[in-house]
Design a protein around this motif. Structure first.
Motif, PDB file in Angstrom:
ATOM      1  N   ILE A 195      54.673  48.901  60.835  1.00 26.43           N
ATOM      2  CA  ILE A 195      54.657  48.425  59.457  1.00 26.43           C
ATOM      3  C   ILE A 195      56.096  48.295  58.942  1.00 26.43           C
ATOM      4  N   SER A 196      56.345  47.235  58.212  1.00 25.61           N
ATOM      5  CA  SER A 196      57.673  47.055  57.616  1.00 25.61           C
ATOM      6  C   SER A 196      57.769  47.874  56.336  1.00 25.61           C
ATOM      7  N   GLU A 197      58.986  48.124  55.903  1.00 21.52           N
ATOM      8  CA  GLU A 197      59.196  48.878  54.668  1.00 21.52           C
ATOM      9  C   GLU A 197      58.576  48.146  53.483  1.00 21.52           C
ATOM     10  N   ARG A 198      58.764  46.845  53.439  1.00 18.39           N
ATOM     11  CA  ARG A 198      58.210  46.033  52.347  1.00 18.39           C
ATOM     12  C   ARG A 198      56.680  46.103  52.318  1.00 18.39           C
ATOM     13  N   MET A 199      56.050  45.965  53.501  1.00 15.16           N
ATOM     14  CA  MET A 199      54.589  45.997  53.569  1.00 15.16           C
ATOM     15  C   MET A 199      54.056  47.377  53.201  1.00 15.16           C
ATOM     16  N   LEU A 200      54.740  48.432  53.642  1.00 12.14           N
ATOM     17  CA  LEU A 200      54.311  49.782  53.294  1.00 12.14           C
ATOM     18  C   LEU A 200      54.368  49.976  51.782  1.00 12.14           C
ATOM     19  N   THR A 201      55.437  49.495  51.162  1.00  9.43           N
ATOM     20  CA  THR A 201      55.570  49.594  49.709  1.00  9.43           C
ATOM     21  C   THR A 201      54.422  48.873  49.011  1.00  9.43           C
ATOM     22  N   LEU A 202      54.124  47.652  49.443  1.00 12.54           N
ATOM     23  CA  LEU A 202      53.046  46.871  48.836  1.00 12.54           C
ATOM     24  C   LEU A 202      51.684  47.551  49.004  1.00 12.54           C
ATOM     25  N   GLN A 203      51.417  48.036  50.207  1.00 10.50           N
ATOM     26  CA  GLN A 203      50.130  48.665  50.485  1.00 10.50           C
ATOM     27  C   GLN A 203      49.969  49.961  49.699  1.00 10.50           C
ATOM     28  N   LEU A 204      51.039  50.748  49.612  1.00 13.00           N
ATOM     29  CA  LEU A 204      50.975  51.986  48.837  1.00 13.00           C
ATOM     30  C   LEU A 204      50.738  51.702  47.362  1.00 13.00           C
ATOM     31  N   ARG A 205      51.366  50.669  46.831  1.00 15.69           N
ATOM     32  CA  ARG A 205      51.154  50.300  45.430  1.00 15.69           C
ATOM     33  C   ARG A 205      49.701  49.921  45.185  1.00 15.69           C
ATOM     34  N   GLU A 206      49.114  49.144  46.116  1.00 14.98           N
ATOM     35  CA  GLU A 206      47.717  48.741  45.964  1.00 14.98           C
ATOM     36  C   GLU A 206      46.775  49.937  46.072  1.00 14.98           C
ATOM     37  N   LEU A 207      47.062  50.847  47.006  1.00 17.33           N
ATOM     38  CA  LEU A 207      46.231  52.042  47.158  1.00 17.33           C
ATOM     39  C   LEU A 207      46.349  52.949  45.932  1.00 17.33           C
ATOM     40  N   GLU A 208      47.547  53.015  45.369  1.00 13.90           N
ATOM     41  CA  GLU A 208      47.751  53.798  44.147  1.00 13.90           C
ATOM     42  C   GLU A 208      47.005  53.158  42.968  1.00 13.90           C
ATOM     43  N   ALA A 209      47.088  51.835  42.860  1.00 10.50           N
ATOM     44  CA  ALA A 209      46.393  51.127  41.770  1.00 10.50           C
ATOM     45  C   ALA A 209      44.881  51.290  41.874  1.00 10.50           C
ATOM     46  N   ALA A 210      44.376  51.411  43.096  1.00 13.56           N
ATOM     47  CA  ALA A 210      42.940  51.592  43.313  1.00 13.56           C
ATOM     48  C   ALA A 210      42.508  53.041  43.080  1.00 13.56           C
ATOM     49  N   GLY A 211      43.480  53.923  42.886  1.00 17.12           N
ATOM     50  CA  GLY A 211      43.158  55.327  42.644  1.00 17.12           C
ATOM     51  C   GLY A 211      42.909  56.136  43.897  1.00 17.12           C
ATOM     52  N   LEU A 212      43.312  55.608  45.061  1.00 15.87           N
ATOM     53  CA  LEU A 212      43.095  56.294  46.331  1.00 15.87           C
ATOM     54  C   LEU A 212      44.265  57.187  46.715  1.00 15.87           C
ATOM     55  N   VAL A 213      45.457  56.829  46.265  1.00 10.54           N
ATOM     56  CA  VAL A 213      46.680  57.534  46.640  1.00 10.54           C
ATOM     57  C   VAL A 213      47.422  57.962  45.384  1.00 10.54           C
TER      58      VAL A 213
ATOM     59  N   ALA B  34      33.729  48.675  49.716  1.00 13.07           N
ATOM     60  CA  ALA B  34      34.603  49.587  50.462  1.00 13.07           C
ATOM     61  C   ALA B  34      35.657  48.823  51.255  1.00 13.07           C
ATOM     62  N   ILE B  35      35.257  47.750  51.912  1.00 15.30           N
ATOM     63  CA  ILE B  35      36.207  46.951  52.693  1.00 15.30           C
ATOM     64  C   ILE B  35      37.237  46.307  51.770  1.00 15.30           C
ATOM     65  N   ALA B  36      36.817  45.883  50.601  1.00 15.09           N
ATOM     66  CA  ALA B  36      37.747  45.251  49.660  1.00 15.09           C
ATOM     67  C   ALA B  36      38.836  46.221  49.219  1.00 15.09           C
ATOM     68  N   VAL B  37      38.485  47.482  48.999  1.00 12.64           N
ATOM     69  CA  VAL B  37      39.460  48.443  48.497  1.00 12.64           C
ATOM     70  C   VAL B  37      40.387  48.964  49.592  1.00 12.64           C
ATOM     71  N   MET B  38      39.956  48.968  50.844  1.00  9.63           N
ATOM     72  CA  MET B  38      40.807  49.495  51.906  1.00  9.63           C
ATOM     73  C   MET B  38      40.998  48.516  53.056  1.00  9.63           C
ATOM     74  N   GLY B  39      40.649  47.256  52.843  1.00 10.56           N
ATOM     75  CA  GLY B  39      40.714  46.263  53.896  1.00 10.56           C
ATOM     76  C   GLY B  39      42.138  45.924  54.317  1.00 10.56           C
ATOM     77  N   GLY B  40      42.232  45.178  55.382  1.00  8.29           N
ATOM     78  CA  GLY B  40      43.520  44.795  55.932  1.00  8.29           C
ATOM     79  C   GLY B  40      43.920  45.725  57.059  1.00  8.29           C
ATOM     80  N   LYS B  41      44.967  45.350  57.732  1.00  6.25           N
ATOM     81  CA  LYS B  41      45.426  46.087  58.909  1.00  6.25           C
ATOM     82  C   LYS B  41      46.014  47.452  58.559  1.00  6.25           C
ATOM     83  N   TRP B  42      46.719  47.559  57.452  1.00  9.77           N
ATOM     84  CA  TRP B  42      47.543  48.735  57.199  1.00  9.77           C
ATOM     85  C   TRP B  42      46.905  49.810  56.337  1.00  9.77           C
TER      86      TRP B  42
END
Length: 108
Positions: free
Chosen positions: A45-63, A11-19
């Protein structure tokens, strides 16, 4: 050899990190949010970091990312069923944080 040592590790691996937790929290509060709304809501959060985090959450199937073909382009983000199940699991942790917020803010 298993990738994770336990469910908590997974669970921590899929949603870990600050953002990611904050993004998931705010998407759980609203049915869907546009990128700019998320950017304003997730303070710091910066625009770049938000983009990266959203991509990872989407790839994980959460978003889920939905693009509306219009001018200007409109993109909305929402939680998938998988994402909602994670937010439901995280809700008690957030409640614990709210309950102990003052004490936690005093920690060095």
């Amino acid at each position: 050899m298993p990738k994770y040592t336990c469910g908590f590790d997974a669970a921590i691996a899929v949603m870990g990190g600050k953002w990611k937790g904050l993004i998931l929290f705010w998407l759980g509060e609203e049915e869907r949010l546009r990128f700019g709304e998320l950017r304003r809501t997730v303070a710091g959060i910066s625009e770049r970091m938000l983009t990266l985090q959203l991509r990872e959450l989407e790839a994980a199937g959460l978003v889920h990312r939905e693009v509306h073909e219009q001018v200007p382009p409109k993109v909305e983000y929402s939680l998938t069923g998988f994402g909602r199940s994670l937010v439901a699991a995280l809700t008690p942790l957030g409640e614990w944080g709210e309950e102990h917020l003052e004490r936690l803010e005093d920690l060095p």
